[in-house]
Design an enzyme around this catalytic site. Structure first.
Site, mmCIF file in Angstrom:
data_model
loop_
_atom_site.group_PDB
_atom_site.id
_atom_site.type_symbol
_atom_site.label_atom_id
_atom_site.label_comp_id
_atom_site.label_asym_id
_atom_site.label_seq_id
_atom_site.Cartn_x
_atom_site.Cartn_y
_atom_site.Cartn_z
ATOM 1 N N HIS A 146 -13.108 39.500 -41.237
ATOM 2 C CA HIS A 146 -13.154 40.617 -40.294
ATOM 3 C C HIS A 146 -11.712 41.045 -39.984
ATOM 4 O O HIS A 146 -10.757 40.355 -40.360
ATOM 5 C CB HIS A 146 -13.901 40.224 -39.006
HETATM 6 P P1 TYD Z 1 -16.575 34.477 -35.870
HETATM 7 O O1 TYD Z 1 -15.638 35.511 -35.322
HETATM 8 O O2 TYD Z 1 -17.576 34.940 -36.868
HETATM 9 O O3 TYD Z 1 -15.786 33.226 -36.441
HETATM 10 P P2 TYD Z 1 -14.709 33.166 -37.616
HETATM 11 O O4 TYD Z 1 -14.059 34.502 -37.694
HETATM 12 O O5 TYD Z 1 -13.795 32.083 -37.211
HETATM 13 O O6 TYD Z 1 -15.404 32.805 -38.878
HETATM 14 O O7 TYD Z 1 -17.322 33.803 -34.636
HETATM 15 C C1 TYD Z 1 -18.292 32.825 -34.819
HETATM 16 C C2 TYD Z 1 -19.226 32.867 -33.642
HETATM 17 O O8 TYD Z 1 -18.550 32.521 -32.435
HETATM 18 C C3 TYD Z 1 -19.826 34.254 -33.423
HETATM 19 O O9 TYD Z 1 -21.172 34.084 -33.027
HETATM 20 C C4 TYD Z 1 -19.030 34.815 -32.264
HETATM 21 C C5 TYD Z 1 -18.649 33.582 -31.477
HETATM 22 N N1 TYD Z 1 -17.376 33.681 -30.770
HETATM 23 C C6 TYD Z 1 -17.374 33.663 -29.385
HETATM 24 O O10 TYD Z 1 -18.432 33.593 -28.728
HETATM 25 N N2 TYD Z 1 -16.180 33.735 -28.733
HETATM 26 C C7 TYD Z 1 -14.998 33.801 -29.394
HETATM 27 O O11 TYD Z 1 -13.928 33.843 -28.751
HETATM 28 C C8 TYD Z 1 -15.019 33.823 -30.830
HETATM 29 C C9 TYD Z 1 -13.725 33.902 -31.613
HETATM 30 C C10 TYD Z 1 -16.229 33.763 -31.485
#
Ligand code: TYD
Length: 137
Positions: free
Chosen positions: A53
């Site tokens: 992302h």
């Molecule tokens: P995601 O952004 O997809 O993780 P990464 O980019 O590290 O692979 O986030 C994973 C899950 O965690 C998603 O359901 C959103 C949640 N999340 C939060 O609730 N708070 C946060 O601060 C972050 C970064 C993610």
């Protein structure tokens, strides 16, 4: 501040003595934004690819506080760069506008991420084509 305008490996301040090491990240130094959130990744399988992302406004500092992993960045305009994070005394600045993936996680690794904003789903671009269109607009 130029090290925060483009992705850069910066030194993370640390106090070393015979009892070990203590790293410090504070608002203003070395994090020159409001420090509104800290989150961490751990128990990541070695084959996992995290991230995938971009952010429209978020500034981050990513630190490998344990083990190692790789951060792959793409500005949506044909420029890509990868950084292997291997030490808690270095951190990678990631400005807004970079598509990122994290991979190559070593066993037991942990990523500590310092962020300038609280969790804001509307700040995310999770579709790569949409990101490229946004980056080139
Ligand atoms: P995601 O952004 O997809 O993780 P990464 O980019 O590290 O692979 O986030 C994973 C899950 O965690 C998603 O359901 C959103 C949640 N999340 C939060 O609730 N708070 C946060 O601060 C972050 C970064 C993610």
């Amino acid at each position: 501040m130029t090290e925060w305008a483009t992705p850069t490996l910066i030194d993370v301040p640390a106090v070393h003595d015979e009892l070990g090491a203590l790293g410090v990240v504070e608002k203003d130094y070395p994090f020159p934004y409001d420090l509104k959130r800290v989150y961490f990744l751990y128990d990541v399988p070695s084959k996992a690819v995290r991230g995938s992302h971009a952010h429209k406004a978020l500034h981050q500092l990513i630190v490998a506080v344990s083990g190692s992993f790789r951060v792959n960045l793409d500005d949506g305009r044909g420029n890509t760069e990868s950084f292997q994070l291997t030490s808690p005394d270095k951190g990678l600045t990631v400005p807004p506008g970079y598509w990122r993936t994290l991979d190559n996680f070593s066993s037991g690794s942990a990523a500590l991420v310092f962020a300038s904003e609280v969790y804001t789903p509307s700040d995310y671009i999770r579709d790569y084509d949409e990101f490229v269109a946004w980056a080139q607009a």
